[in-house]
Scaffold this motif. Sequence first.
Motif, PDB file in Angstrom:
ATOM      1  N   GLN A 292       0.835  -1.203   0.000  1.00 26.55           N
ATOM      2  CA  GLN A 292       0.000   0.000   0.000  1.00 26.55           C
ATOM      3  C   GLN A 292       0.871   1.254   0.000  1.00 26.55           C
ATOM      4  OE1 GLN A 292      -2.601  -1.232   3.445  1.00 26.55           O
ATOM      5  NE2 GLN A 292      -4.213  -0.597   2.039  1.00 26.55           N
ATOM      6  N   GLN A 293       1.953   1.227   0.771  1.00 20.13           N
ATOM      7  CA  GLN A 293       2.869   2.363   0.780  1.00 20.13           C
ATOM      8  C   GLN A 293       3.531   2.546  -0.581  1.00 20.13           C
ATOM      9  OE1 GLN A 293       5.395   1.169   4.029  1.00 20.13           O
ATOM     10  NE2 GLN A 293       4.111   2.133   5.594  1.00 20.13           N
ATOM     11  N   LEU A 294       3.814   1.432  -1.263  1.00 19.33           N
ATOM     12  CA  LEU A 294       4.389   1.509  -2.598  1.00 19.33           C
ATOM     13  C   LEU A 294       3.448   2.238  -3.549  1.00 19.33           C
ATOM     14  CD1 LEU A 294       6.470   0.656  -4.791  1.00 19.33           C
ATOM     15  CD2 LEU A 294       5.156  -1.465  -5.029  1.00 19.33           C
ATOM     16  N   GLU A 295       2.171   1.885  -3.509  1.00 20.12           N
ATOM     17  CA  GLU A 295       1.208   2.568  -4.364  1.00 20.12           C
ATOM     18  C   GLU A 295       1.130   4.048  -4.012  1.00 20.12           C
ATOM     19  OE1 GLU A 295      -3.514   2.577  -5.668  1.00 20.12           O
ATOM     20  OE2 GLU A 295      -2.717   0.894  -4.505  1.00 20.12           O
ATOM     21  N   ASP A 296       1.137   4.358  -2.720  1.00 24.12           N
ATOM     22  CA  ASP A 296       1.095   5.765  -2.300  1.00 24.12           C
ATOM     23  C   ASP A 296       2.284   6.534  -2.863  1.00 24.12           C
ATOM     24  OD1 ASP A 296      -1.224   5.319  -0.885  1.00 24.12           O
ATOM     25  OD2 ASP A 296      -0.231   5.093   1.058  1.00 24.12           O
ATOM     26  N   GLN A 297       3.475   5.933  -2.800  1.00 27.06           N
ATOM     27  CA  GLN A 297       4.682   6.625  -3.281  1.00 27.06           C
ATOM     28  C   GLN A 297       4.623   6.830  -4.796  1.00 27.06           C
ATOM     29  OE1 GLN A 297       8.453   5.177  -1.667  1.00 27.06           O
ATOM     30  NE2 GLN A 297       7.350   4.258   0.039  1.00 27.06           N
ATOM     31  N   ILE A 298       4.107   5.854  -5.519  1.00 26.81           N
ATOM     32  CA  ILE A 298       3.968   6.011  -6.972  1.00 26.81           C
ATOM     33  C   ILE A 298       2.978   7.121  -7.289  1.00 26.81           C
ATOM     34  CG2 ILE A 298       3.096   4.878  -9.065  1.00 26.81           C
ATOM     35  CD1 ILE A 298       4.308   2.280  -8.009  1.00 26.81           C
ATOM     36  N   ARG A 299       1.883   7.187  -6.547  1.00 33.12           N
ATOM     37  CA  ARG A 299       0.888   8.239  -6.770  1.00 33.12           C
ATOM     38  C   ARG A 299       1.502   9.620  -6.538  1.00 33.12           C
ATOM     39  NH1 ARG A 299      -4.532   7.003  -6.850  1.00 33.12           N
ATOM     40  NH2 ARG A 299      -5.048   4.791  -6.713  1.00 33.12           N
ATOM     41  N   ILE A 300       2.216   9.751  -5.429  1.00 35.80           N
ATOM     42  CA  ILE A 300       2.805  11.050  -5.099  1.00 35.80           C
ATOM     43  C   ILE A 300       3.837  11.447  -6.150  1.00 35.80           C
ATOM     44  CG2 ILE A 300       4.282  12.250  -3.441  1.00 35.80           C
ATOM     45  CD1 ILE A 300       2.886  10.588  -1.233  1.00 35.80           C
TER      46      ILE A 300
END
Length: 427
Positions: A292-300
């Motif tokens: 989930q953190q990986l997806e957040d970092q890609i979004r940002i």
Amino acid sequence: SPLHHQIQTNIRRLAENTTPLYAIESDAKPVRLKPPPPPSSSHQEQEEQEQEGPFDPDSYAYLIIHYHKTGHHLSRQLRDFLILAGEQHLNGKPASNNRENTFAHRNHEENTGCPRAMALSPGIVHVQAAPNFFCDTNLLAEYLLRNDNAFREKRGVKVIHLVRNPFDLAVSNWIYHTQWPTPELWVKSVDPCTEELWFGSQSLENMVGPTLLVGGEDPIMTSQDFDSLHDVCTGLYRTSKRSNEWSYYTHLRHLEPRKALSLATTHMMIQGMSGGDLLRMANNMIKLRQVQQLEDQIRIANHMVPHKEHSSEERMIQVMTLSMKQFTKEPYEATLRFLDFALEDAVGMEAKERIAREYEQSYREKLESGNEHITADKEILNGEKVNIVKQKASLQGYLRRHEVFGRVLGNIERLVQDSLRDSGSDI
């Protein structure tokens, strides 16, 4: 949508650049996430995406994860709830793949550490016991988002992670396997102490080490803890002339309760193929948080932060952690929270409430009838004719005071609590 396609493309690119075997080298370190390249579509194009309609259950894969003594029967009931509730959805409904497990439980690919044959089709409710999420986070995210159905869009995956307080799980595990006759025959043949290896070389310590042994000054456990747990096991198993021919099951029934509990708990912590679910559960909680953190970092990095009112619909990897205690203490509320998470606005509240009430009633009836999988408040005698159910509280206290069990299980307990809070619960 362009948003989902861009995220999946970036995750796939990261996965392709990930070194295999990362998770099976005992001295390996987690891969540091590198920012992906800029998106091909502009922020304005993202803003101009067409408005989403009601949630479509057919566009998400569902993965219900459980472990030994964390909800085998509950996981099947939750699957059936989704299918039943989905019948109210005119455009499609979740279906079952009618399999005991979607992919091999407690197993993985030799070179990646990811589950073997893991394919999560959209519109399908996948029930899975004890998955080995031992691979790199980038790879795991890519595996979760893979789509093996060329005829149906997959917008993401909804993971329902059934967990349990580790002290409660450990005591319940021992009590359950001490029953006579045994509900599971494998306890008569397993060796709880001889190290089990995947592919002749990969131990549970090797596989969970990069996740549980890494944590700065506060890891879940240390490498020395594995040695200590093995010493506890060998110090209890077949140590006398009387017990030299005993099976594991006989030890559980005839050892003094604290010793029998210690033996059963080491098996749930050091044996990767027949046990190990206490550490596997902890490893997977961390891994699911990392994806989930990986997806957040890609979004940002790609300026793709979703609007608050659409965040749940846009997120591709969604995780809800639910505890056994929620379904035993608050069966109606827990079922309703599960249905709200899984189906969002695709199904009306009246249908969800009806299913929640029916589950609450069925659970109360099981308690009254003495279902064999519910050991609470039952009389279960060990080989010495002692009702061990009455000793639950004192045995949990023993584990909490134990030098190794208390520290390691205490760290997992805090991890469970954090994961539940992340999902909006403190039970």
